[in-house]
Structure formats: structure tokens, C-alpha cells
Design a protein around this motif. Structure first.
Motif, mmCIF file in Angstrom:
data_model
loop_
_atom_site.group_PDB
_atom_site.id
_atom_site.type_symbol
_atom_site.label_atom_id
_atom_site.label_comp_id
_atom_site.label_asym_id
_atom_site.label_seq_id
_atom_site.Cartn_x
_atom_site.Cartn_y
_atom_site.Cartn_z
ATOM 1 N N ILE A 262 -13.352 3.268 -0.259
ATOM 2 C CA ILE A 262 -11.904 3.072 -0.302
ATOM 3 C C ILE A 262 -11.276 3.976 -1.339
ATOM 4 C CG2 ILE A 262 -10.133 1.408 -1.009
ATOM 5 C CD1 ILE A 262 -11.816 -0.698 0.455
ATOM 6 N N ALA B 2 -8.464 -5.531 3.391
ATOM 7 C CA ALA B 2 -8.861 -4.237 2.858
ATOM 8 C C ALA B 2 -8.260 -3.155 3.737
ATOM 9 C CB ALA B 2 -10.373 -4.111 2.823
ATOM 10 N N LEU B 3 -8.277 -1.918 3.223
ATOM 11 C CA LEU B 3 -7.649 -0.842 3.958
ATOM 12 C C LEU B 3 -8.408 -0.536 5.241
ATOM 13 C CD1 LEU B 3 -5.252 1.052 3.539
ATOM 14 C CD2 LEU B 3 -6.852 2.739 2.675
ATOM 15 N N LEU B 4 -9.728 -0.605 5.144
ATOM 16 C CA LEU B 4 -10.527 -0.138 6.280
ATOM 17 C C LEU B 4 -10.927 -1.263 7.232
ATOM 18 C CD1 LEU B 4 -12.729 2.421 4.400
ATOM 19 C CD2 LEU B 4 -10.756 2.837 5.852
ATOM 20 N N THR C 38 -16.212 -0.224 -1.930
ATOM 21 C CA THR C 38 -15.205 0.071 -2.948
ATOM 22 C C THR C 38 -15.081 1.569 -3.165
ATOM 23 O OG1 THR C 38 -15.875 -1.961 -4.010
ATOM 24 C CG2 THR C 38 -14.443 -0.510 -5.258
ATOM 25 N N ARG D 270 0.833 -1.211 0.000
ATOM 26 C CA ARG D 270 0.000 0.000 0.000
ATOM 27 C C ARG D 270 0.860 1.250 0.000
ATOM 28 N NH1 ARG D 270 -5.690 -0.208 -0.717
ATOM 29 N NH2 ARG D 270 -6.074 -2.435 -0.519
ATOM 30 N N ARG E 223 -16.111 -7.223 -2.216
ATOM 31 C CA ARG E 223 -16.572 -6.132 -1.393
ATOM 32 C C ARG E 223 -17.850 -5.551 -1.959
ATOM 33 N NH1 ARG E 223 -11.725 -3.012 -2.192
ATOM 34 N NH2 ARG E 223 -10.177 -4.490 -1.485
ATOM 35 N N CYS F 114 -11.040 7.469 -0.024
ATOM 36 C CA CYS F 114 -9.954 7.591 0.944
ATOM 37 C C CYS F 114 -8.609 7.655 0.231
ATOM 38 C CB CYS F 114 -9.953 6.402 1.907
ATOM 39 S SG CYS F 114 -11.313 6.443 3.048
ATOM 40 N N GLU F 115 -8.453 6.773 -0.761
ATOM 41 C CA GLU F 115 -7.199 6.771 -1.516
ATOM 42 C C GLU F 115 -6.987 8.104 -2.201
ATOM 43 O OE1 GLU F 115 -6.567 2.079 -2.644
ATOM 44 O OE2 GLU F 115 -7.061 3.515 -4.200
#
Lengths: 272, 521, 320
Positions: free
Chosen positions: C10, B296-298, C7, A105, C2, C13-14
């Protein structure tokens, strides 16, 4: 009957184009008909002739001599820049792809943010801060190009990591560094090679753009981009000032593209 | 109205394929055969025998490089070779349905299943509402209980078997008179294959669709087709009812094909590896659960694939592990090998555990030689080679049936069987206490299968190396393993003595696996 | 797998994270100038008093983090401080130049799309044909000419052959929209041509790949004509796979326009950038860089959104 073009055509054309540049590079290192910056007030803006094969510019400098000499910087910047990008990109891509997770990431967000500076903007920024010099241009452009290679290596590493032979290596508890560089790295050659050659070409495009803006290769060294910038006021009066440097650039870049196309079609590997 | 007589007659079909403008190679050479109305006709042969080209020629899907030189393809009394490309394309989906081998990407990923199917009706300007009902009806026929829901899904959310059903629904939507099925089950797992073949059988019986069934699997053809023909070098060399051709093949080639494809583990003279009663435990697994986490990120979600697995293996034992695909076999093995971290439970290992994987194409690193592989394994084991490494490598290679000449070859220069043997040699170099073999023979031809099976069995008995064999081939399991574990849906549903489990199955899972074998898939 | 909402969350956020990082890089780059930044900016012949004033103005005596947050807060409100050389707000300088750069980029993108798609479809439907070979070869050559050199060649061609000279006659869109477009047309074409070659090459390859795909074969077996398959299956799938490439092309176009406007003497961000560099006007410089990068970040984000909108696999959180 339809035919697919023979890949050898790419190779042959590429070699012919590149040999023009190679010859000018080698000849230019040892000999040029006139001094690179030698001005001749009596022969300003003269059209191509036997005395001046490619004509002269507004200061009376011989364009042919300058074209010969400029090839060395084009070649130097493209190779050194790509080498820098490759070292950075390879390491980042292998680590991101192999370890995945949070490291992946971080590396990807970093490389994405580098890619968010359009074109050569990042390199211009670096030159603005650190001053225009050959080395600053090289590392700055290298930084701009590194994410491309990081991506190729990352996706390749992810793909190979699920192969049985890599699983086998993990089971045998081979160290991660060894898996990355000895087990995975050689298998990505066919994917990275076309990207490296295309990178040389794109690096040349960027370098010539920076030199054109006066922020790349600095005078007194001759560069194609700077020659074109100097010629801008004489576009119609002295077209040879534009045509010959452009041709040199096109020969080098096109030659590289053809070779990379040949590598791609012959050895498979990734897409552009 | 069904057509009387032969639905399809191919007469003297000769077809060439040109390569880069060079004169064409002859792929079909005066091919003649007929498919009777309402029958399932099997077409078998080795790869390169022209099976697929036959399917493409009959359906009219030949590429521009292929050219029909002479001959006729008579479908319902009309010669297709005389028709224009446009007329032929119109026949497709309407009179002739086609399904192919690999359903994984055979549906447009951007369109729903319903839309993928409805295009057949759309191009024919049929009524929209009636068409929708027709699609839903057909989805029900191919075995979906909730057709509306399937129709609204996107293809990537379907399993391989579901996709193949959707494709069959598409091929059968206009109730064609001929269905061409080109290896429709070879990329599916055993139990799914069986259900697909049952479905095709029903379609033939109930809808009266004639089927041209192409396969390289003789056992599949034997139980499924009314008649069978064998192709070689672009012509039919043997053809008869399926029982006759399997029982008494007329040509030597068919006999050979039969012998090669029918691996008979019983004839290899194996004795199932068995642990001595007082042998120590090599691998002991207790209440093991494991799965994958979607990092996942969260939020972190995890999916448990195997649950509460408990078993142990004693030294010298040979344990079989069976189950349909998706049952968690692979996850279990990866967890045992330390590639997946268990979420709970324990694994106690006594000594090193080595592994042999399924696919010989990726079992070795293409960038390095055999010697490098063996050296890598030796280094990893920490074993002292005792001076001369090469002699150890050659000894080990010899033990697996390879020779010194193979030492400096690259994987690309080896056959599939040879590569699997190198993988086994890599295991042996480390002198492991156990070897886990995940479908180590399923991707090999019969002859190589036999030698790899024999090799593993020998290692098991002579070296007293414990084995855990995963295979869908129950006959191999029966011949090699003294004990067997049956998995379904992530848990062990049955285990015990191989002979008793396989002869008197106590669970539905085991019965299904045995049934699938009857279909020979 | 997901949910679609997850999605999108995310992605947002990215996006925010990338934008933040980009701002940080931009800020930090102009704060790590070796030596005394005020002295560097003003050059060696500035008086001690001038340097002192600038120091105060830049606030270099405050900690870096405070200055960054200050600058970021200002940037979010659209206040990037005053330019040192022009003595006017950076924001207004950028705003007056933006129509040139953005207009040119947008026009170039439109040209790329309307030329590359049909060309790729024609060539991919008959790969290896004469048309395909000529177009592909032409594409290779276009690929290899730097946009600024191409501009000069085109100017040469236009003046010599047609007697029209277009460079340097810029009309603001508020004065005359038609003339505005006309004044940017040739530069846009110059930026677009090499990118047409790049987009064409990618699209052609992807269309050929999809023509040979299993789902195209299924569509054939369903009785669809080749044209219908091209329109309903191949082009939509190639479009999806090319969204990323097109967003890269767009970023290249913006970078390229900085150089090409120089050839055509257009008062765009590129010239402002150059004068900021030569006058060491770092507040202005960082403002331009930040805005350009931010626009690119937004473009990438939009391309992700478009991708997710047309591709159900991406909505489910699968990467292709």
C-alpha cells in the motif's frame, strides 16, 4: 525545587513583543518621519542617529520609516494567507475526517502532494506563472499552509466522531453538514487556535523569504525581506540595514510563538 | 526463605506533595499499617484518600514533587526511607513487584513481550539462556498455554487481560516477597477481572507472595482479601479482617462508604417492565449479522462481529442484554441504531428509537448548553413544541429530576449523573417508542446510579416506552427487566424470562457472568 | 490488522500515486499560463517568428494529455528537454547544481540530528531545570529568525569578530572534497539552526511525555535505572514518533536552502530557479520543481519505510 515556567510569562512577553509591531503598524499607517521611498543623496548609508533613528540605506532612504511602513504588509500577508489556508484546510479536514473512505483518501493524497513541494517552492511556482503580486503571494502561501490545518481538523474530527454525542447526533439523523460545523467544529477550537497563531508566524517567515528573493511584496511597497535583500551588499559596511528589519521580523514572529505557547499550555490542545 | 513476621510495616508516614514550588499539601498524614507475610491486604478508600500515593511511597516510585516528611517504611526489617534512591530502585522487580491500573500502554510498544520482561534479568546481568527459560516459565504460570509464542509477540497484539497477565509475570518474575497491586482490574471487564484476581490469589497461595491490593471496589475486596483497611485523608480509619469490616464497620465513614458503593436495586422498589400480551411489536430483529469492514485501498476485508441475531421487543417491555466484553453487545446496539449497516438480516422498527450511552463524560457536546442539546433533539424529532419551547424543555428536565437552572448550563458544569439525565431528557423530547441504554449507569457513583435506574424504570412503566438495557450489573437487570438476552461471541446463547435465566443458567456464559458477580467485580 | 507485506504494498502504491500527482501538478501549473504561453515566455518585444518557433518547440498545438505523457516519459528517462535561456539540456543544468543544494541539505540534516537529540535528552531528563530553561528560550528565539536573516547576521559576526569571510567561495566536490564541505558548512549551519530549534522542541516534548508514560513506569518497577530507561525505552519511542517531523524538517531544509544559497552566493538550484523565473524559462523551471518535489516524495517514502521498520504497530497497518 523544580518549577514549571509560569505560562503567564509567555503571555506577557508575547504581548510586549507584539505591541511593538502593533504600534509600528498603527503609527506607520498615518505617519512616518520621512517618505517611505524618499531618497536623500546627501545621507547615504548613515549610521543610526537622532535624525535617522535606524540609519539610512544605500539610496539614502530612512530605515525607520521603512520599518514602520513594512509592518502593514507583513501583517496583511500573514493574516490573509492564514485565513485563506484556514478556510480551505477546515473544509477539507472536516469532510475527510467525517466521511472517511474514498473522499478521505482523495483529500489526503491531494494534501500530501501539496506538502511534497518543499518549503515555499509551490508558492514560487505560482508566482512564476501568475506573476509576482501581493494577491498571488497570499493565495499561493495559503495553499501551501492549508494541508497543515486540514490534518489538524481531520484527526480531530476522526477522534470526535467516535464520541457519544456525535453518535447521538447521527442517531437523531442530524444532517452531516450540521454535525460537522455545529457539533464538531466548535470543539476543535482549542486545537486549532495554537496552530493558527503559529501559522501566522510561519506565514511571515515564508513571506519574508519570498520578498527577499524579490518574488513577494513588490516595490515601491517596503517589506522586511526586500530591505534585507537590498542590504546584502552592505552587510559589514552598514549592519543596521540588517539588524533593524530582522529585529522587526523576530519581534513579530517570536511574539506570536509566545502567544501560541501560552494558548497551548493554558488550554491544552494539540502539539506543534 | 520467607521473612517471618510483618513483611511490611509503615509507621507514622507523612508525605507532602508540592505544586509549582508552593509548600506541599499533606497527602499522607501519619499513616501506619502492617502487611503480614503471606496475606492479601486490601486497601480501600475514595479517590484522593492517598491510596495510590501509599503504593508509590512503598515501592519508591514517588515523583520529584512528593516528599516524605517523617515516618518509616520497614520492609523485611529494613527501613526503606533510609536507603538511597539507587538501592531502592534495585529492590524493585527483585523484592517488590508492582502492577498498575491500566495495562493498555504499560509495555514498551517497540519491544516484544519477551524483551519487555527480559530487561528485569538483563539489568541484573543474569544468564541469558536461563533468563529466557525463567521468562517462559513465568508466562506459563500466569496462564499462557504457549509462552514462546506470547514472548515473541508485540504488546499491541495482546488484549487488555493478556497484557495485565504479562505485567503480573514481570512483577513476579524474580519471585518478590511483596506485590503491590494498584487497582489492577479496574480497567478490565468482569470476566477478565475475575481471572486476574484468581491468578493473584494463586500467586499468594503457591508462591507465598504477600500482596497489598488497592481498590475502590469494596465488593472485590470483600471476597479476595484476608484483611482490609479503609483510608481517608491520608490515614487508616478502619482496619480488620474483610468479613468483619464489611459486616460491622466500626467507623461511620466505612459504613457510609459501604452504603454508597453497594447499590441495592432491590431496595429501589422497582417492578420489572413487562409488555401486555397483545402489545404491538416495537422492534423486530431477524437473522441479523453485522461487522466492520477494513476499507483498505486494495482489498476490502470485513469482520463479522454478530451473527444470526433474532429477537423482538413488544411495546412497554424491558429487555436486558448481558454478556462479557467483546461479545458483540456494542456492535448489536450500533446496528440497531443504524450506525452500522447490517450485512444480512432485517430490523423492523416501529417508531423512533433513542439511545443513552455509557460514558457521561462524552455523552454531551462540551461546546453547547443543555438547552441547545434539547433544542437539537426537538428539531431532529420533527415534533411541534406548541409555541413555547422553553416550557417544554423545563417540563422534560423536571421529569428527569433536573431543574430549570440547569437549562443554560454547559456540560462541564454538570455532574456525571446530571449529564446522563440530560441525555435521557434528550431522548424523551423526541417521544421515542423505544430507548436503548448502553451501560448507562456503570460510570456513575452509587447514588447517581440509583436515581438513573429509577428514572429509566419509571419512564418504562409510566410512558410505556420500551427499553433495551445493556448492563454487566446482573442485579440491576434482575430488578428492571422482565426478559433477558445473553450474548457470547457474537451470537445469542440464551434468552428468556429474567428470573429463570439468572437462577437456572443453561449455558457456561451465563454461569461465568454469575460467577464474576460473586467476586463482586 | 494487515500483514506487513500488504502494508508495504500500500505504501508503495501511495508513493507512486503521489509522485504521479506531483508530476501532474508541476506540468499543469506551467501549462495553464493565461494567454499564449510562448508569448508570455518571450515577453512583448519578441518577434512573431520567435513566438512561432517557440510554439513549435513547446508543442502547444498538441493536446494537453499528449504533451503531459510526453513530458512524463522524458522525465522518467531523465530528459526534461532543453532550457530556453541556457540552450542546454535542463537535466545537465540541474545535475551541475545539485551537489550544492543536496550537500547543504544533507549536512544541515546531520547537524540538526546530532545537536537536537542529545540536547532534548538532557533537557527532558530534568524539565524545568536551569539548563532546560536556557536552552528552550534560546530555541524559541532561533525559531523566530528567518534563515536568510540569520545567515546575514552570522556573516556579519564572522567578518567583524573573526575576520573570516566565507560567502561565495564554492569548491566543487570533484575538485576538493574537504573544501567543498568547508564552503557549505556555514550555510548549512544557518539552515540548520532554526530547524534544530523545531526538532528540539518536538523531541523534548515527546521525551517528557514518554518519561511519564506507563511503560516507563513499568520499567522503573522492573528496577531499571533512569539512564537505562532513557536509552532503551524513551529515546527509541521518541525517535519513532519524530520520524514524520524529521521528514518535514528535511523538506523545510531543502526549501530553506534555496533561499540561503542566495545569501552565500552559492551556485545551487535556488539561483538556477530564480534565473529561470526571471527569464520565464518554463522548461527549466518545471524541471527544477519536479526534481525537488520528487526528492521530497522519496524522502517521505523512506521515512515511512523507516517508521515501519522500527515500529511493529505500523507494520500491522495501524496508524498511530
Amino acid at each position: 525545587m523544580r518549577r514549571r515556567p509560569n505560562p503567564k510569562i509567555y503571555l506577557v512577553t508575547g504581548i510586549i513583543l507584539l505591541s511593538v509591531i502593533a504600534v509600528s503598524f498603527i503609527v506607520g499607517l498615518f505617519w512616518t518621519p520621512y517618505g517611505i521611498n524618499a531618497t536623500d543623496p546627501a545621507a547615504k548609508l548613515t549610521a543610526p542617529s537622532l535624525q535617522h533613528l535606524f540609519g539610512t540605506d544605500n539610496l539614502g532612504r530612512d530605515v525607520f520609516s521603512r520599518c514602520l511602513a513594512a509592518s502593514r504588509y507583513t501583517i496583511l500577508v500573514s493574516f490573509a494567507g492564514v485565513a485563506f489556508a484556514l478556510v480551505l484546510g477546515t473544509a477539507a479536514g472536516l469532510f475527510a475526517g467525517y466521511f472517511g473512505g474514498i473522499l478521505d483518501r482523495i483529500i489526503m493524497v491531494l494534501s500530501n502532494s501539496i506538502m511534497c513541494f518543499p518549503g515555499i517552492l509551490l508558492a514560487l511556482m505560482a508566482v512564476a506563472v501568475f506573476g509576482p503580486s501581493l494577491y498571488n503571494v497570499i493565495w499561493a502561501l495559503g495553499l501551501v499552509f492549508a494541508p497543515t490545518y486540514a490534518r489538524v481538523y481531520r484527526s480531530g474530527t476522526i477522534e470526535l466522531s467516535s464520541r457519544d454525542y456525535i453518535l447521538q447526533a447521527k442517531i437523531m439523523k442530524v444532517r452531516p453538514g450540521r454535525i460537522m460545523f455545529i457539533h464538531i467544529f466548535p470543539n476543535l477550537m482549542s486545537q486549532i487556535l495554537p496552530a493558527v497563531i503559529t501559522g501566522l508566524a510561519n506565514m511571515t517567515l515564508s513571506e519574508s523569504g519570498m520578498s527577499y528573493l524579490g518574488l513577494g511584496v513588490q516595490p515601491p511597497a517596503a517589506s522586511y525581506g526586500k530591505m534585507l535583500a537590498d542590504a546584502q551588499s552592505y552587510i559589514t559596511a552598514a549592519p543596521w540595514l540588517i539588524i533593524f528589519p530582522t529585529l522587526m521580523l523576530v519581534f513579530y514572529i517570536l511574539g506570536l510563538y509566545f502567544i501560541s505557547e501560552w494558548v497551548r499550555t493554558t488550554y491544552g490542545g494539540g502539539r506543534a | 526463605m520467607r521473612y517471618k513476621g510483618n513483611i511490611l510495616e509503615v509507621k507514622g508516614l507523612t508525605l507532602t506533595v508540592s505544586n509549582n514550588g508552593e509548600p506541599g499539601a499533606v497527602i499522607l498524614n501519619g499513616l501506619s499499617f502492617a502487611v503480614r507475610t503471606g496475606e492479601i491486604m486490601g486497601l480501600i478508600g475514595n479517590s484522593g484518600s492517598g491510596k495510590t500515593m501509599t503504593a508509590l511511597a512503598v515501592s519508591g516510585l514517588l515523583s520529584d514533587f512528593a516528599k516524605i516528611e517523617s515516618g518509616q517504611i520497614i520492609f523485611e526489617g529494613e527501613d526503606l526511607t533510609a536507603k538511597t534512591a539507587k538501592e531502592r530502585r534495585k529492590l524493585l522487580g527483585e523484592k517488590i513487584g508492582v502492577i498498575f491500573q491500566d495495562p493498555s500502554s504499560a509495555l514498551d510498544p517497540l519491544q516484544t513481550v519477551g524483551s519487555n520482561l527480559a530487561e528485569i534479568l538483563r539489568v541484573r546481568n543474569l544468564d541469558k539462556e536461563a533468563g529466557r527459560r525463567q521468562v517462559l516459565d513465568m508466562l506459563r504460570i500466569v496462564g499462557f498455554e504457549d509462552p514462546e509464542q506470547i514472548a515473541s509477540r508485540y504488546p499491541h497484539r495482546l488484549s487488555g487481560g493478556q497484557r495485565q497477565r504479562v505485567l503480573i509475570a514481570g512483577a513476579a518474575l524474580m519471585k518478590p516477597s511483596l506485590l503491590i497491586a494498584d487497582e489492577p482490574t479496574s480497567s478490565l471487564d468482569t470476566v477478565t477481572s475475575m481471572s486476574i484476581m484468581q491468578l493473584l490469589h494463586e500467586m499468594c497461595q503457591e508462591m507465598g507472595i504477600s500482596i497489598l491490593f488497592i481498590s475502590h471496589n469494596l465488593n472485590a475486596v470483600r471476597n479476595f482479601c484476608d484483611r482490609v483497611m479503609v483510608m481517608k485523608d491520608g490515614t487508616v480509619i478502619d482496619s480488620d479482617t474483610s468479613w468483619d469490616i464489611m459486616g460491622q464497620p466500626r467507623s461511620a465513614f466505612t459504613a457510609d462508604l459501604l452504603a454508597k458503593s453497594r447499590l441495592d436495586p432491590d431496595k429501589l422498589g422497582l417492578t420489572a417492565g413487562k409488555a401486555a400480551d397483545d402489545a404491538p411489536c416495537v422492534l423486530s430483529v431477524k437473522d441479523l449479522s453485522a461487522g466492520y469492514s477494513n476499507g483498505a485501498l486494495l482489498r476490502k476485508s470485513s469482520r463479522t462481529v454478530i451473527r444470526d441475531i433474532t429477537f423482538d421487543i413488544k411495546e412497554g417491555d424491558c429487555l436486558g442484554l448481558i454478556g462479557s466484553s467483546g461479545c458483540g453487545k456494542t456492535t448489536l446496539i450500533k446496528t440497531l441504531l443504524g450506525l452500522i449497516r447490517p450485512s444480512s438480516g432485517s430490523i423492523e422498527k416501529n417508531g423512533r428509537i433513542a439511545a443513552v450511552f455509557q460514558d457521561p463524560a462524552t455523552s454531551l457536546n462540551p461546546a453547547h448548553t443543555v438547552r441547545w442539546h434539547l433544542n437539537e433533539a426537538l428539531k431532529a424529532s420533527g415534533r411541534n413544541a406548541g409555541g413555547d419551547k422553553d416550557s417544554l424543555f423545563i417540563r422534560t428536565l423536571n421529569e428527569t429530576g433536573l431543574a430549570e437552572e440547569h437549562l443554560h448550563r454547559f456540560p462541564a458544569q454538570l455532574s456525571g449523573g446530571q449529564r446522563q439525565k440530560v441525555a435521557i431528557a434528550m431522548c424523551l423530547i423526541g417521544e421515542p417508542s423505544a430507548i436503548i441504554a448502553d451501560e448507562p449507569f456503570s460510570a456513575l457513583d452509587a447514588a447517581s446510579q440509583a436515581s438513573v435506574i429509577k428514572l429509566l424504570s419509571d419512564i418504562n412503566r409510566e410512558r410505556k416506552t420500551t427499553m433495551l438495557i445493556v448492563s454487566h450489573n446482573l442485579r440491576v437487570i434482575r430488578a428492571m427487566c422482565s426478559r433477558v438476552i445473553v450474548m457470547n461471541d457474537g451470537v445469542i446463547v440464551e434468552s428468556g424470562d429474567t428470573a429463570s435465566v439468572l437462577s437456572a443458567p443453561a449455558t457456561e456464559t451465563t454461569r461465568m457472568l454469575l460467577d464474576a458477580r460473586m467476586y463482586g467485580v | 490488522m494487515r500483514s506487513a507485506a500488504g502494508t508495504i504494498l500500500i505504501k508503495i502504491c501511495e508513493f507512486a500515486l503521489t509522485a504521479l500527482l506531483v508530476s501532474f501538478f508541476t506540468f499543469i501549473a506551467f501549462s495553464v499560463i493565461p494567454g499564449d504561453p510562448a508569448r508570455v515566455m518571450l515577453g512583448t518585444d519578441a518577434s512573431e517568428e520567435q513566438v512561432e518557433n517557440l510554439r513549435a518547440e513547446l508543442g502547444v498545438d498538441r493536446p494537453l494529455s499528449v504533451r503531459y505523457l510526453d513530458w512524463l516519459g522524458g522525465a522518467l528517462k531523465g530528459d526534461l528537454g532543453d532550457s530556453l535561456s541556457f540552450r542546454t539540456p535542463v537535466n545537465e543544468l540541474i545535475k551541475s547544481r545539485l551537489p550544492v543544494t543536496l550537500g547543504m541539505s544533507l549536512m544541515a540534516l546531520i547537524i540538526v540530528l546530532i545537536v537536537a537529540f542529545p540536547m532534548a535528552a538532557v533537557c527532558a531528563s530534568r524539565p524545568g531545570s536551569l539548563t532546560d530553561r536556557i536552552v528552550s528560550a534560546f530555541g524559541h528565539v532561533l525559531f523566530a529568525v528567518p534563515a536568510f536573516a540569520l545567515s546575514m547576521l552570522l556573516i556579519l559576526l564572522f567578518t567583524k569578530a573573526f575576520g573570516i569571510y566565507t560567502a561565495g567561495r564554492y569548491t566543487a566536490p570533484s575538485d576538493d572534497a574537504g573544501k567543498y564541505i568547508a564552503s557549505l558548512l556555514l550555510p548549512s549551519v544557518c539552515i540548520a539552526l532554526p530547524k534544530i530549534a523545531m526538532t528540539f522542541k518536538f523531541l523534548r516534548a515527546s521525551m517528557i511525555e514518554f518519561s511519564a508514560s506507563d511503560f516507563a513506569r513499568t520499567a522503573k518497577s522492573h528496577g531499571l535505572t533512569d539512564l537505562k530507561i532513557l536509552l532503551t525505552h524513551i529515546i527509541p519511542n521518541s525517535a519513532v514518533s519524530s520520524v514524520t517531523v524529521i521528514s518535514l524538517v528535511l523538506s523545510d531544509i531543502m526549501g530553506g536552502s534555496l533561499i540561503v544559497e542566495q545569501v552565500f552566493n552559492l551556485p545551487g538550484l535556488g539561483r538556477l530557479l530564480l534565473s529561470a523565473i526571471s527569464r520565464r524559462d518554463f522548461p527549466l523551471l518545471s524541471g527544477i520543481v519536479f526534481y525537488l518535489a520528487l526528492i521530497t516524495v522519496i524522502l517521505y517514502f523512506l521515512s515511512d519505510v523507516i517508521n515501519a521498520a522500527i515500529d511493529p504497530r505500523i507494520r500491522d497497518g495501524r496508524s498511530l
